[in-house]
Each structure stands twice: as C-alpha cells, then as structure tokens.
Design an enzyme around this catalytic site. Structure first.
Site, PDB file in Angstrom:
ATOM      1  N   TRP A  57     -25.410  16.879 -12.594  1.00 15.54           N
ATOM      2  CA  TRP A  57     -24.297  15.936 -12.463  1.00 15.54           C
ATOM      3  C   TRP A  57     -23.813  15.489 -13.838  1.00 15.54           C
ATOM      4  CZ3 TRP A  57     -24.428  10.119 -12.305  1.00 15.54           C
ATOM      5  CH2 TRP A  57     -23.162   9.603 -11.980  1.00 15.54           C
ATOM      6  N   ASP A  85     -31.176  20.572  -9.165  1.00 16.94           N
ATOM      7  CA  ASP A  85     -30.268  19.928  -8.226  1.00 16.94           C
ATOM      8  C   ASP A  85     -28.810  20.128  -8.627  1.00 16.94           C
ATOM      9  OD1 ASP A  85     -29.919  17.873  -5.965  1.00 16.94           O
ATOM     10  OD2 ASP A  85     -28.788  16.972  -7.612  1.00 16.94           O
ATOM     11  N   TYR A  90     -19.680  18.590  -8.075  1.00 15.05           N
ATOM     12  CA  TYR A  90     -19.904  18.476  -9.509  1.00 15.05           C
ATOM     13  C   TYR A  90     -18.989  19.441 -10.252  1.00 15.05           C
ATOM     14  CZ  TYR A  90     -24.249  15.990  -8.277  1.00 15.05           C
ATOM     15  OH  TYR A  90     -25.175  15.109  -7.760  1.00 15.05           O
ATOM     16  N   TRP A 246     -31.935   9.985  -7.900  1.00 16.10           N
ATOM     17  CA  TRP A 246     -31.006  10.217  -9.007  1.00 16.10           C
ATOM     18  C   TRP A 246     -30.796   8.914  -9.781  1.00 16.10           C
ATOM     19  CZ3 TRP A 246     -26.065   7.841  -9.062  1.00 16.10           C
ATOM     20  CH2 TRP A 246     -25.659   7.233  -7.867  1.00 16.10           C
ATOM     21  N   PRO A 248     -32.354   7.782 -12.563  1.00 15.29           N
ATOM     22  CA  PRO A 248     -33.573   7.041 -12.890  1.00 15.29           C
ATOM     23  C   PRO A 248     -33.440   6.206 -14.160  1.00 15.29           C
ATOM     24  CG  PRO A 248     -33.819   9.344 -13.475  1.00 15.29           C
ATOM     25  CD  PRO A 248     -32.549   9.241 -12.697  1.00 15.29           C
ATOM     26  N   LYS A 257     -29.837   2.864 -25.463  1.00 11.19           N
ATOM     27  CA  LYS A 257     -28.908   3.388 -26.469  1.00 11.19           C
ATOM     28  C   LYS A 257     -27.552   2.686 -26.469  1.00 11.19           C
ATOM     29  CE  LYS A 257     -27.012   7.235 -23.727  1.00 11.19           C
ATOM     30  NZ  LYS A 257     -26.873   8.703 -23.666  1.00 11.19           N
ATOM     31  N   ARG A 267     -22.051   9.858 -21.763  1.00 12.02           N
ATOM     32  CA  ARG A 267     -21.249  10.113 -20.571  1.00 12.02           C
ATOM     33  C   ARG A 267     -20.156   9.069 -20.394  1.00 12.02           C
ATOM     34  NH1 ARG A 267     -25.101   9.699 -15.525  1.00 12.02           N
ATOM     35  NH2 ARG A 267     -26.014  11.393 -16.693  1.00 12.02           N
ATOM     36  N   GLY A 323     -31.389  14.506 -16.303  1.00 10.61           N
ATOM     37  CA  GLY A 323     -30.286  15.301 -16.815  1.00 10.61           C
ATOM     38  C   GLY A 323     -30.284  15.230 -18.325  1.00 10.61           C
ATOM     39  N   ASN A 333     -37.207  13.888 -22.316  1.00 12.95           N
ATOM     40  CA  ASN A 333     -37.348  13.378 -20.951  1.00 12.95           C
ATOM     41  C   ASN A 333     -38.639  13.849 -20.308  1.00 12.95           C
ATOM     42  OD1 ASN A 333     -34.976  11.905 -20.967  1.00 12.95           O
ATOM     43  ND2 ASN A 333     -33.745  13.512 -20.021  1.00 12.95           N
TER      44      ASN A 333
END
Length: 357
Positions: A57, A85, A90, A246, A248, A257, A267, A323, A333
């Site tokens: 996503w 996923d 998307y 999703w 998290p 940040k 994003r 992601g 991550n």
C-alpha cells in the site's frame, strides 16, 4: 503498511541489519526460514505466516518502481517473510502488476510464500456495478482481473476490502465460497468489517456448509486499539478469527520522524495523501509518541522497531504488515524481531501508559 524511518546505526542487535545466512542473498531460491522469525497460524487455519510481513500500500508505483520493489521484497524474504499483501485498488491495479513481476523475477516456488489481495473499491470507473461493491458479478470478475495482473493461478487469501451494505451478506458469502471452490483463492477474509458483520458471514457459511472467512485485516497500533482488542474479543474467543493488521506504525507517526515536520520523502508528501499531513503533525499526538523515545533508547532499538514489536504481543494478530520505500527500511523494520523478546509485560505496560491520551 507503514514506512519506518532510517535511524542512526548502532551496535545493538536490534538496530543492526542482520547478515543473511550463507547461501542466501537477493537471488535466494526461496524466502529464508529465519530462526528468529515466529510463524503463526492464520486464524483457525493450518497455514503458518511470518509474524512480520510485507505489503504494498502507498509505496508500490508511488514510491517504488519494479526494480526497487523487487529489492525490497527480496530483503523481506531474506528476513524470513513469507506473507505479501496487496489489493486491486493499490495504485489502480499497478501494485499487483509490480508484485507479480517481482515474484517472477525472484523465481521463488509458489509453495514457499503466500500472496493476498483485496477487492471492493474497483478500478474501472464509476458505473453502478463497478465501485464499492461486493455483489456476485463483480467479485467473480474482480478475482480474475487480479490474478491476471499478478500473473498467478490463485491467491492465498482474498479479502473483502470493506463491507457492502447494499449487497445481501448471503450473496457475498456464496460468491467468496465459489471463488475458493474454483481454486482461485485458498481462503477468504474481511477488512475493516464490524464484529457483527463478520459473525453474520460465519453463521451464513456454517448454515450452508460454505467456506467461512478466517481472518480480518484491521488497522491496529499503539494509538488505535479498540476495534481489535475490544470489538473483536468475542469473535476471537468463539472462532479464533485471525488478523493480518495494517498501519502498525500509525502511517509513520510512531516512528517519531514527524516531530520536526513532514520529510520530503515521506508518504504524507505524496500527491493524493495530503489528508495525512494534519494527523501526522498533530502536536498532541507527537507529544504522546515522543514519550516512547526513552524506552526505545533504553532497549537499544528504534521507535519503529519498538512499535512493531508491541503489535506482535497480541496473540490474536497473525501477522503485522510492514511497508518500506527502500531496502534499508525493510532491514530496519524486520530488525524488530530482535526487540520482541525484550518486551516483557512490564515494558509493554510502560509503553501503553506512555501514549495513553
């Protein structure tokens, strides 16, 4: 799925990018079976999925082209991820195309990983039968379109991306059952459905001996807990319903940040995602999140790793979808795997008290 920030490197195992085992790398033959990775059953099924997974996503097409997407997926596979996923909506279907291309380039055998996608929003205009629907005609055609874009014969899980109040629930359940019976999906699930809607679907399936939904996909993080922990409590107890969560990192807010504004590569700076800016720069929310920084510093990890590890502590979470927009973020991550054992009940309670509103 969230993009974590890239912090300073340290010598602590939680913030080091772990070296791949001998024989593995970006061209490995299958996703790595990582001894540090926990593999959990997907709800009541026998399918085991990595507790940290990778989703597309926002990032695929918007931030990642084919080659960088391939590198990120390879890095996730190197860390032990076996769950990827996606969704038809998307990037208007482009995300499925990119993921399918990456998997073909990686050459992993189909038995070695699970791919999911979601249908509901539609991507072919605003016709009366094309958007925001779960009726039989569109479900049966939508899965074929998704499989074509992915270049696959089946997906492991097909989700109904939202509930459809305009289509009888029984019609949706029958359509999903028939898709599974046709071999185009192995399981089906829900995303952001209410507990009553999920229970209704399960009861219809049981009444007619149909394939039941087995997992939800909900937003869940330290700042968004009520639906998963409270609303679904009876579902979890009665059906062992799974959840592939999703956001998290709360769209990156929990990485810390955004305390100095919106970075150019985040994003929230993307066209079409301006709606995130207000949420991510909310002073009160940032102040709550900053209370996690001393805990992360004490454990020698990043705030993103701390938040991801916290999500895995919920036993009803089958996998935490992450992601990233660069390989280093994937590695950071998945470094959360080293933080999970550090989250004692006392640390978990300390974190929850820190961000309490």
């Amino acid at each position: 799925e969230d993009v974590g920030h890239e912090p300073h490197r340290s010598s602590h195992p939680a913030t080091r990018a772990r070296a791949a085992p001998a024989g593995y790398g970006r061209s490995m033959a299958t996703p790595n079976v990582n001894p540090s990775m926990e593999y959990r059953r997907l709800g009541p099924t026998g399918l085991k999925v990595s507790v940290l997974s990778f989703g597309s996503w926002v990032t695929f097409d918007n931030q990642l082209d084919d080659s960088l997407a391939l590198e990120c997926m390879a890095a996730a596979g190197e860390a032990g991820c076996n769950f990827f996923d996606n969704a038809e909506a998307y990037a208007g279907g482009k995300s499925e195309e990119i993921m399918g291309h990456a998997l073909r380039e990686l050459g992993w055998p189909r038995w070695s990983y699970a791919v999911t996608t979601k249908v509901f929003w539609g991507i072919h205009g605003d016709g009366p039968n094309l958007r925001n629907t779960l009726h039989r005609k569109d479900r049966m055609q939508a899965i074929d379109r998704s499989l074509e874009r992915l270049g696959m014969d089946f997906v492991d899980v097909l989700y109904c991306h939202r509930a459809d109040p305009n289509t009888p629930l029984e019609e949706t359940v029958w359509a999903m059952h028939d898709i599974i019976s046709a071999g185009k999906a192995l399981y089906w699930g829900t995303s952001e459905w209410s507990a009553d809607e999920i229970r209704g679907a399960i009861e219809i399936a049981e009444r007619h001996h149909l394939h039941k939904p087995v997992t939800e996909q909900s937003q869940y993080n330290l700042l968004e807990r009520t639906k998963v922990e409270c609303d679904y409590a009876r579902l979890n107890a009665d059906f062992n319903y799974g959840n592939t969560i999703w956001s998290p990192l709360a769209s990156g807010l929990l990485t810390g940040k955004y305390k100095d504004g919106i970075p150019e590569d985040s994003r929230a700076a993307l066209a079409g995602y301006e709606w995130l800016a207000g949420r991510l720069t909310d002073a009160e929310a940032i102040a709550r999140v900053e209370k996690l920084r001393p805990i992360a510093d004490r454990l020698g990890c990043t705030m993103a790793q701390l938040a991801l590890a916290w999500c895995t502590k919920n036993p009803h979470v089958s996998t935490v979808i992450t992601g990233a927009s660069k390989v280093s973020q994937v590695e950071q991550n998945f470094g959360a795997l080293d933080v999970i054992p550090l989250l004692t009940d006392e640390v978990k309670e300390e974190m929850e008290a820190a961000v309490a509103g």
